[in-house]
Structure formats: structure tokens, C-alpha cells
Design an enzyme around this catalytic site. Structure first.
Site, PDB file in Angstrom:
ATOM      1  CE  LYS A 163      14.534 -31.608  -9.105  1.00 13.87           C
ATOM      2  NZ  LYS A 163      13.111 -30.627  -9.295  1.00 13.87           N
TER       3      LYS A 163
ATOM      4  CG  ASP B 150      14.568 -27.449 -10.435  1.00 19.03           C
ATOM      5  OD1 ASP B 150      15.059 -26.662 -11.210  1.00 19.03           O
ATOM      6  OD2 ASP B 150      13.938 -28.273 -10.599  1.00 19.03           O
TER       7      ASP B 150
ATOM      8  CE  LYS C 106      13.505 -26.754 -14.744  1.00 17.25           C
ATOM      9  NZ  LYS C 106      12.963 -27.447 -13.376  1.00 17.25           N
TER      10      LYS C 106
ATOM     11  CG  ASP D 150      12.720 -11.323 -15.447  1.00 18.42           C
ATOM     12  OD1 ASP D 150      12.806 -10.331 -16.387  1.00 18.42           O
ATOM     13  OD2 ASP D 150      11.603 -11.506 -14.709  1.00 18.42           O
TER      14      ASP D 150
ATOM     15  CB  THR E 284      13.200 -33.618 -20.956  1.00 17.40           C
ATOM     16  OG1 THR E 284      12.854 -33.509 -19.434  1.00 17.40           O
ATOM     17  CG2 THR E 284      14.805 -33.842 -20.579  1.00 17.40           C
TER      18      THR E 284
ATOM     19  NE  ARG F 272       7.071 -38.833 -11.068  1.00 14.10           N
ATOM     20  CZ  ARG F 272       6.879 -38.578 -12.415  1.00 14.10           C
ATOM     21  NH1 ARG F 272       5.720 -38.783 -12.865  1.00 14.10           N
ATOM     22  NH2 ARG F 272       7.913 -38.239 -13.389  1.00 14.10           N
TER      23      ARG F 272
HETATM   24  O1  C5P Z   1       9.610 -38.245 -10.464  1.00 18.93           O
HETATM   25  P1  C5P Z   1      10.886 -37.957 -11.269  1.00 18.93           P
HETATM   26  O2  C5P Z   1      12.231 -39.100 -11.004  1.00 18.93           O
HETATM   27  O3  C5P Z   1      10.602 -38.011 -12.702  1.00 18.93           O
HETATM   28  O4  C5P Z   1      11.487 -36.702 -10.954  1.00 18.93           O
HETATM   29  C1  C5P Z   1      12.288 -35.941 -11.743  1.00 18.93           C
HETATM   30  C2  C5P Z   1      12.477 -34.422 -11.344  1.00 18.93           C
HETATM   31  O5  C5P Z   1      13.723 -33.929 -11.965  1.00 18.93           O
HETATM   32  C3  C5P Z   1      11.306 -33.574 -11.149  1.00 18.93           C
HETATM   33  O6  C5P Z   1      11.487 -32.984  -9.974  1.00 18.93           O
HETATM   34  C4  C5P Z   1      11.396 -32.857 -12.643  1.00 18.93           C
HETATM   35  O7  C5P Z   1      10.650 -31.816 -12.397  1.00 18.93           O
HETATM   36  C5  C5P Z   1      12.647 -32.666 -12.917  1.00 18.93           C
HETATM   37  N1  C5P Z   1      13.437 -32.403 -13.828  1.00 18.93           N
HETATM   38  C6  C5P Z   1      13.064 -33.226 -15.018  1.00 18.93           C
HETATM   39  N2  C5P Z   1      13.487 -33.031 -16.246  1.00 18.93           N
HETATM   40  C7  C5P Z   1      14.332 -32.017 -16.706  1.00 18.93           C
HETATM   41  C8  C5P Z   1      14.383 -31.183 -15.486  1.00 18.93           C
HETATM   42  C9  C5P Z   1      13.877 -31.330 -14.322  1.00 18.93           C
HETATM   43  O8  C5P Z   1      12.604 -34.362 -14.872  1.00 18.93           O
HETATM   44  N3  C5P Z   1      14.685 -31.717 -17.711  1.00 18.93           N
END
Ligand code: C5P
Length: 233
Positions: free
Chosen positions: A32, A59, A61, A64, A120, A212
Site C-alpha cells: 500500500k 491509498d 482517498k 472532490d 478510524t 509497523r
Molecule cells: O502501522 P499500521 O499497521 O498501524 O498502519 C496501518 C496503515 O493503514 C497506515 O498506512 C494507515 O494510514 C492505514 N489506515 C488505518 N486506518 C484506516 C485507514 C487506513 O490505519 N481507517
């Protein structure tokens, strides 16, 4: 539709991204790419990652007026990415325009398109106070998911905690792409509602997005393999 693990490459440069992807050897994980990397490096980063053989969820998003989203999607389809997304709050009309743009810009098979329902990071108090939305979070997420399905989208980004409800409302073939994944015992970082890959599998997630827990791991390839093992089996 096969289940898969998508690694969130939340890096700020092409160099760091390619260093990271180089650690997977012959394995070519689905990745992603978000706003930070795309805005830093532009479409070249997409071409580079594709050339290395990875599938890409871009991603960005989009949100517009319908005409602008349609034209932007036409351009993104030309990059040959595999999944793109929009905000469901842009309305059904905007989501339909997004699908039209993708179809116009694709050579044959169009990318999958999914919608963000409520981020979220937004809670019910913020929805009420800032956005004047008085319904519950679950009602809003399910309504936005149904709008996305009605507009012809392929699925939504949602919490793994919502995946089963989304499937109940929108059908089992409607994709649930779920971030907020952590291994048992990992630090949760800034995510409030998390699940392990194994539990996300049980909850019916179609794709898990893992950042992460893989990117910050000492051995990212081993962490990725663990995700695959737990989520796909
Ligand atoms: O590091 P981590 O596993 O928390 O990363 C989650 C990824 O998913 C990040 O790129 C974050 O921006 C994305 N994301 C999220 N929650 C959402 C939409 C996207 O954590 N509702």
C-alpha cells in the site's frame, strides 16, 4: 477473491521504500502506497514498484466534486495500480463518477475501487460535534458501505471488527480491507481497535493492511511470513 496481506509502505522516500522491499528477496508482497510517499515521489514510484513485480493499493482517498474525481481516477487507472480508494462521504454520485473514470482509463481490467467509510481516527463525539451526524458509528459505517456497494464499488476499508457486519449488509463478495492489525503482544501505536491476523481471518477480512508490525520489525520478511501464516494459513 483470494485473501491477501498488504504491507503499508509508510516511508517518505523512494530510497527507503526500495531498501525495504529489497529485504523480501524473490517474494513480492502486495504493498500500500499512501499520500506521503506518493506526494514526495510522484507517479514514478508507482512505476518503479510495479516494475519490481509488486501489486499496489494506491491509498489516496479521493474526495472532490464528481467530475474532478472521475478525471483523476482516469489518470490513476493509467498507472496500472491494483486497488484505489475514495471517501464514501463524497456521495454515491461521486463514487459512481470514480468508477466511470477508472473504466475509461483502464486497458481492459480496471483496478478494484474501495471506499473509506468513517476514518478510524474519528469518534462518535467528533461526528456529532464537528460533522452534525447523530447516528451511531456502526450505523454510519454500514450506511456508507451500502452506498459504496450501490455505486458499484468493490468494497470498503474498515476495522476488522466491522468486517462481519459489512459482509452481512453488503454481501460476502463485497471486499473488506482492514488495517489496525497487530501481532499478539505488539505495541498498538496510535491504533485504538486492533486485531491479530488470525482473528481478522476469523472475522472475515478479505485483505489485511499491516504497517509497523512489518515495517518496524527487525526481520520484516519473517514478520510478513508470520502474517501470511496466521491470516491465510
Ligand atoms: O502501522 P499500521 O499497521 O498501524 O498502519 C496501518 C496503515 O493503514 C497506515 O498506512 C494507515 O494510514 C492505514 N489506515 C488505518 N486506518 C484506516 C485507514 C487506513 O490505519 N481507517
Amino acid at each position: 477473491m483470494g485473501k491477501d496481506v498488504i504491507i503499508a509502505c509508510d516511508f517518505d522516500s523512494a530510497e527507503k521504500t526500495y531498501d525495504f522491499l529489497g529485504r523480501f528477496g524473490e517474494d513480492k508482497p502486495f504493498v500500500k502506497i499512501g499520500m506521503e510517499l506518493y506526494y514526495a515521489e510522484g507517479p514514478e514510484i508507482i512505476r518503479g514498484i510495479k516494475e519490481r513485480g509488486h501489486r499496489i493499493f494506491l491509498d489516496l482517498k479521493l474526495h472532490d466534486i464528481p467530475n474532478t474525481v472521475k478525471k483523476a481516477m482516469k489518470v490513476l487507472a493509467g498507472l496500472g495500480v491494483d486497488i484505489v480508494n475514495v471517501h464514501a462521504s463524497g456521495t454515491v454520485k461521486m463514487m459512481k463518477a470514480a468508477v466511470e473514470g477508472l473504466e475509461e482509463g483502464s486497458n481492459g481490467k480496471r483496478p478494484l475501487i474501495i471506499a473509506v467509510t468513517q476514518l478510524t481516527s474519528t469518534d462518535e463525539e467528533q461526528m456529532r460535534e464537528d460533522l452534525l451526524i447523530r447516528e451511531s458509528m456502526n450505523d454510519v459505517v454500514m450506511h456508507y458501505a451500502a452506498n459504496a456497494r450501490d455505486a458499484g464499488l468493490d468494497g470498503v476499508v474498515c476495522s476488522p471488527h466491522e468486517a462481519a457486519d459489512v459482509h452481512r449488509v453488503c454481501g460476502i463478495d463485497f471486499l473488506t480491507v482492514t488495517p489496525g492489525i497487530r501481532f499478539a503482544g505488539d505495541s498498538r501505536g496510535d491504533q485504538s481497535r486492533i486485531m491479530t491476523p488470525e482473528k481478522a481471518k476469523g472475522a472475515g477480512s478479505d485483505y489485511i493492511v499491516v504497517g509497523r508490525s512489518v515495517t518496524a520489525a527487525e526481520d520484516p520478511a519473517a514478520a510478513y511470513e508470520r502474517c501470511i501464516r496466521e491470516f491465510i494459513g
